[in-house]
Scaffold this motif. Structure first.
Motif, mmCIF file in Angstrom:
data_model
loop_
_atom_site.group_PDB
_atom_site.id
_atom_site.type_symbol
_atom_site.label_atom_id
_atom_site.label_comp_id
_atom_site.label_asym_id
_atom_site.label_seq_id
_atom_site.Cartn_x
_atom_site.Cartn_y
_atom_site.Cartn_z
ATOM 1 N N PRO A 534 0.701 -1.370 0.218
ATOM 2 C CA PRO A 534 -0.001 0.116 -0.139
ATOM 3 C C PRO A 534 0.542 1.284 -0.182
ATOM 4 C CG PRO A 534 0.971 -0.890 2.410
ATOM 5 C CD PRO A 534 1.213 -1.954 1.677
ATOM 6 N N ALA A 535 1.474 1.529 -0.660
ATOM 7 C CA ALA A 535 2.281 2.059 -1.474
ATOM 8 C C ALA A 535 2.619 3.056 -2.273
ATOM 9 C CB ALA A 535 4.082 2.580 -0.401
ATOM 10 N N GLY A 536 2.865 4.005 -3.244
ATOM 11 C CA GLY A 536 3.299 5.254 -4.071
ATOM 12 C C GLY A 536 4.513 4.709 -4.899
ATOM 13 N N SER A 537 4.744 4.803 -5.910
ATOM 14 C CA SER A 537 6.018 4.943 -6.338
ATOM 15 C C SER A 537 6.694 6.164 -6.176
ATOM 16 C CB SER A 537 5.898 5.341 -7.649
ATOM 17 O OG SER A 537 5.102 6.776 -8.435
ATOM 18 N N ASP A 538 6.267 7.007 -5.428
ATOM 19 C CA ASP A 538 6.756 8.136 -5.099
ATOM 20 C C ASP A 538 8.136 7.587 -3.668
ATOM 21 O OD1 ASP A 538 6.055 9.803 -6.882
ATOM 22 O OD2 ASP A 538 4.894 10.888 -5.671
ATOM 23 N N ALA A 539 7.098 7.365 -2.615
ATOM 24 C CA ALA A 539 7.733 6.918 -1.626
ATOM 25 C C ALA A 539 8.907 5.450 -1.859
ATOM 26 C CB ALA A 539 6.569 6.372 -0.382
ATOM 27 N N ILE A 540 8.450 4.600 -2.602
ATOM 28 C CA ILE A 540 8.907 3.300 -3.189
ATOM 29 C C ILE A 540 10.731 4.036 -3.771
ATOM 30 C CG2 ILE A 540 10.023 1.242 -4.767
ATOM 31 C CD1 ILE A 540 6.714 0.597 -3.975
ATOM 32 N N ALA A 541 10.500 5.121 -4.961
ATOM 33 C CA ALA A 541 10.894 5.703 -5.273
ATOM 34 C C ALA A 541 12.615 6.379 -4.516
ATOM 35 C CB ALA A 541 10.815 6.849 -6.098
ATOM 36 N N VAL A 542 11.922 6.504 -3.794
ATOM 37 C CA VAL A 542 13.379 7.693 -2.255
ATOM 38 C C VAL A 542 13.742 6.246 -1.816
ATOM 39 C CG1 VAL A 542 13.274 8.685 -0.494
ATOM 40 C CG2 VAL A 542 11.452 9.809 -2.149
ATOM 41 N N VAL A 543 13.085 5.023 -1.153
ATOM 42 C CA VAL A 543 14.105 4.408 -0.438
ATOM 43 C C VAL A 543 15.220 3.818 -1.762
ATOM 44 C CG1 VAL A 543 13.765 2.247 0.661
ATOM 45 C CG2 VAL A 543 11.670 4.286 1.142
ATOM 46 N N ALA A 544 14.203 3.248 -2.734
ATOM 47 C CA ALA A 544 15.626 2.561 -3.798
ATOM 48 C C ALA A 544 16.218 3.864 -4.120
ATOM 49 C CB ALA A 544 14.472 2.744 -4.983
ATOM 50 N N ASP A 545 16.252 4.864 -4.132
ATOM 51 C CA ASP A 545 17.837 5.697 -4.002
ATOM 52 C C ASP A 545 18.560 5.741 -2.953
ATOM 53 O OD1 ASP A 545 19.078 8.020 -5.910
ATOM 54 O OD2 ASP A 545 18.788 9.138 -3.980
ATOM 55 N N ALA A 546 17.588 5.812 -1.718
ATOM 56 C CA ALA A 546 18.655 5.435 -0.664
ATOM 57 C C ALA A 546 19.539 4.104 -1.223
ATOM 58 C CB ALA A 546 17.787 5.830 0.404
ATOM 59 N N LEU A 547 18.990 3.119 -1.137
ATOM 60 C CA LEU A 547 19.313 2.133 -1.017
ATOM 61 C C LEU A 547 20.841 2.164 -2.368
ATOM 62 C CD1 LEU A 547 16.837 -0.173 -0.818
ATOM 63 C CD2 LEU A 547 18.434 0.606 0.857
ATOM 64 N N ARG A 548 20.496 2.561 -3.147
ATOM 65 C CA ARG A 548 21.668 2.341 -4.192
ATOM 66 C C ARG A 548 23.217 3.839 -3.471
ATOM 67 N NH1 ARG A 548 23.561 6.404 -7.024
ATOM 68 N NH2 ARG A 548 21.894 8.224 -5.765
ATOM 69 N N ILE A 549 22.794 4.480 -3.100
ATOM 70 C CA ILE A 549 23.187 5.557 -1.729
ATOM 71 C C ILE A 549 24.221 4.578 -1.081
ATOM 72 C CG2 ILE A 549 23.923 7.154 -0.531
ATOM 73 C CD1 ILE A 549 21.568 8.449 -2.015
ATOM 74 N N ALA A 550 23.488 3.572 -0.192
ATOM 75 C CA ALA A 550 24.292 2.310 0.620
ATOM 76 C C ALA A 550 25.224 1.537 0.103
ATOM 77 C CB ALA A 550 23.045 2.228 1.254
ATOM 78 N N ALA A 551 25.021 1.113 -1.301
ATOM 79 C CA ALA A 551 25.719 0.477 -2.064
ATOM 80 C C ALA A 551 26.767 0.738 -3.073
ATOM 81 C CB ALA A 551 24.832 -0.852 -2.869
#
Length: 643
Positions: A534-551
């Motif tokens: 139950p989440a929109g693409s904006d929230a998923i995109a923000v988390v995904a970008d943070a995980l890209r930075i982590a890697a």
């Protein structure tokens, strides 16, 4: 010539004869068909022969690897069988039969007597019961001659399963065996013969219905002693479907090899002051590689491995099986989906999505981590508790809070923070965290097509009250928010969660069988989406970008990123067990990620019983993704055995 009929003289008589023959043939066919569905012997005939209906085994479906190579096949085997229904219920005759078998094979009379009694009590007394399997051809000829006049004894050709692939597929393939004693009636009602071999574990069990096929039947003429003289009519069996696995053998090997190296390196050293009876650390772990588009499991590895070959033939290799049972590492437990543990910080992306979607945080939300927060006891303000971060981070926005895996940041997101009775930050609360955890598939089985999957635990105040008998405290919410405390997951569940982040929100049902092959051709099985987060693409995109930075270089998950491939990654280190003398705990090592970052194809999760996420689990993920990056199969989305 009769012009009206268009037939030459006598043609009508010929036509009537042909029609009559067709009617008689149809009646005979119908009689045979009706006889073939009977379940009782038809009794002695005038010439002394006995008409009997016998089951005809259906060839069990094969199991193929992703390339169409056979992993599980059927091999013929000669078996000496006892047919209770062919032995007259005369004590003297029964004794003669059993003594003859005892003399030829050395099997104790009491054992044979018990077998005969079992067969007599069964719903089908004519179902053959194996006395000895795997008989050599020369021995079969000898036994046929020696027991030719003994009723109710025969040498028959059966098939046994042979398992290939060694340690790559041991627990996945499973094995077959005799009907479980407690389920005999269930199987008989489902149309199985009493002596059937059925799936007891792995794919063999989970896909039993597809693999088994349908029994055929035949009407035979036999001597009173049970020797078949003639087959009068036959309804052929329907072979079982062949199954094509999704597992990529190259990735499976890469995962097993990388895990094997890592679990030994990650074992903790004994610490001074520890009690001598402290359990020895176990060199175990698991890894999952999941296609984020289809749910296909490309690798499902668990250490220690099990060699599929021990299940080949008429029975399990007894010595090898005992060794597995006595191994403290419990090799028969697949840790990728049948064992649960706290996930640590790889759970934080789920909390992050929840916080963004619920308006608890935005990408700009800043929280300061001084290395810990202090919280007053909810019932006694004179008592306070310290909840520590793994380091001092300073001021962090959302991306930095996740990329640097700040515990304090996620204490705030999950449980909020109050100071001097004033709410400084409003958190999700335990129910909010639990709701999103369940939406990502945690706390219930993923539905993978393998038996024995663990559901795990997603705690909340109601769960704790019922399971522990205690109220829920703020500290429980804090530990929940960083993936510890009562939360328990499988690596497979976390791989499904990672795939949902990678594919935009679809919670997939993972699978190890991607296609079936039958007389009708090869059929690719469509993906199954269990739900959407139950989440929109904006929230998923923000988390995904943070995980890209982590890697990326400088991030906590960088050691999981292969050279030349951008990925999303997150490490986790979760405390468990009994404290050491110095107050520290052993830790599980985790890694979660997906690749490539821009156009996701696979999710990977690594779990080590002991170790540090960034130090021990991340290199395993990197080795697996390196193998995937160079694989010729990378562009494929379906097994080669499927269209």
């Amino acid at each position: 010539m009769d012009e009206r009929a268009g037939l030459p003289p006598g043609g009508r008589l010929l036509l009537l004869a042909v029609v009559g023959a067709m009617v008689i043939t149809a009646l005979l066919f119908q009689l045979a068909r009706m006889q073939l569905v009977e379940t009782e012997p038809l009794g002695p005939q005038r010439d002394g022969r006995v008409l009997r209906i016998e089951d005809v085994d259906a060839p069990r479906g094969l199991i193929l690897d992703r390339d169409g190579n056979t992993l599980v096949r059927n091999v013929p085997e000669l078996v000496l069988v006892l047919i209770p229904g062919d032995i007259p219920r005369v004590p003297a005759v029964e004794t003669t039969v059993l003594r003859a078998i005892e003399s030829e094979l050395g099997i104790p009379y009491a054992n044979l007597e018990a077998l005969l009694a079992l067969g007599r009590e069964a719903p089908d007394a004519f179902a053959p019961l194996p006395i000895r399997r795997g008989i050599e051809e020369r021995e079969a000829i000898r036994l046929r001659a020696a027991l030719s006049d003994v009723p109710g004894v025969a040498v028959q050709m059966r098939t046994v399963r042979v398992y290939e692939g060694g340690d790559l597929y041991g627990r996945i393939l499973g094995h077959v065996g005799a009907l479980p004693a407690e389920e005999v009636e269930h199987y008989l009602e489902a149309g199985y013969a009493l002596d059937a071999r059925v799936g007891l574990s792995g794919v063999e069990l989970e896909h039993e219905e597809a693999l088994r096929g349908l029994l055929g039947r035949r009407l035979v003429s036999a001597t009173p002693a049970g020797r078949v003289l003639e087959v009068l009519a036959e309804q052929p069996p329907t072979p079982g479907a062949d199954l094509v696995l999704t597992i990529d053998p190259e990735l499976q090997r890469a995962a097993i090899d990388a895990l094997t190296r890592a679990v030994g390196q990650a074992l903790p050293e004994p610490q001074p002051g520890d009690p001598p009876d402290r359990p020895e650390p176990l060199a175990v772990g698991a890894a999952v590689v999941l296609d984020v588009r289809s749910g296909d499991l490309l690798a499902l590895a668990s250490l220690p491995t099990v060699d599929a070959g021990i299940f080949s033939g008429g029975g399990i290799d007894a010595d090898a099986f005992v060794a597995l049972l006595e191994d403290a590492r419990r090799p028969l437990v697949d840790r990728s989906f049948a064992e649960v543990n706290a996930p640590g910080s790889i759970f934080k992306p789920i909390v992050g999505v929840a916080a963004l979607e619920e308006g608890i945080a935005t990408p700009e939300t800043r929280i300061v981590s001084t290395g810990a927060i202090t919280v007053a006891d909810e019932f006694n303000p004179d008592v306070s508790y310290v909840f520590r971060d793994w380091t001092v981070h300073g001021s962090l926005d959302f991306a930095a809070g996740l990329a640097r895996s700040s515990d304090v940041y996620y204490y705030y997101l999950a449980g909020g923070y109050e100071e001097d009775g004033r709410t400084i930050f409003e958190g999700l609360g335990p129910s909010g965290v639990a709701s999103y955890a369940r939406a990502f598939g945690l706390g219930s089985p993923t539905g993978v097509d393998l038996p024995g999957e663990a559901a795990g635990i997603v705690p909340d105040p109601g769960w704790k009250r019922e399971a522990i008998g205690e109220p829920w405290f703020l500290g429980d919410t804090y530990t929940f928010g960083i993936g510890q405390g009562y939360l328990a997951v499988t690596p497979l569940q976390m791989a499904v969660a990672a795939a949902a982040l990678a594919n935009g929100g679809d919670v997939l049902v993972p699978r190890v069988v991607g296609a079936t092959r039958s007389t009708e051709g090869v059929r690719r099985l469509p993906p199954t989406v269990a739900s959407r987060i139950p989440a929109g693409s904006d929230a998923i995109a923000v988390v995904a970008d943070a995980l890209r930075i982590a890697a990326d270089p400088g991030g906590t998950a960088v050691d999981g990123e292969p050279e030349g491939m951008a990925i999303a990654g997150k490490t986790g280190t979760a405390e468990f067990g009994i404290a050491h003398a110095d107050g520290t705990y052993d830790t599980h090592a985790w890694y979660l990620g997906w690749a490539p970052y821009e156009d996701p194809e696979v999710a990977v999760v690594v779990y080590l019983e002991h170790g540090i996420g960034s130090r021990n689990a991340a290199p395993v993920a990197r080795e697996i993704l390196e193998a995937y990056a160079v694989s010729e199969r990378r562009v494929e989305s379906s097994p080669r055995g499927a269209p």
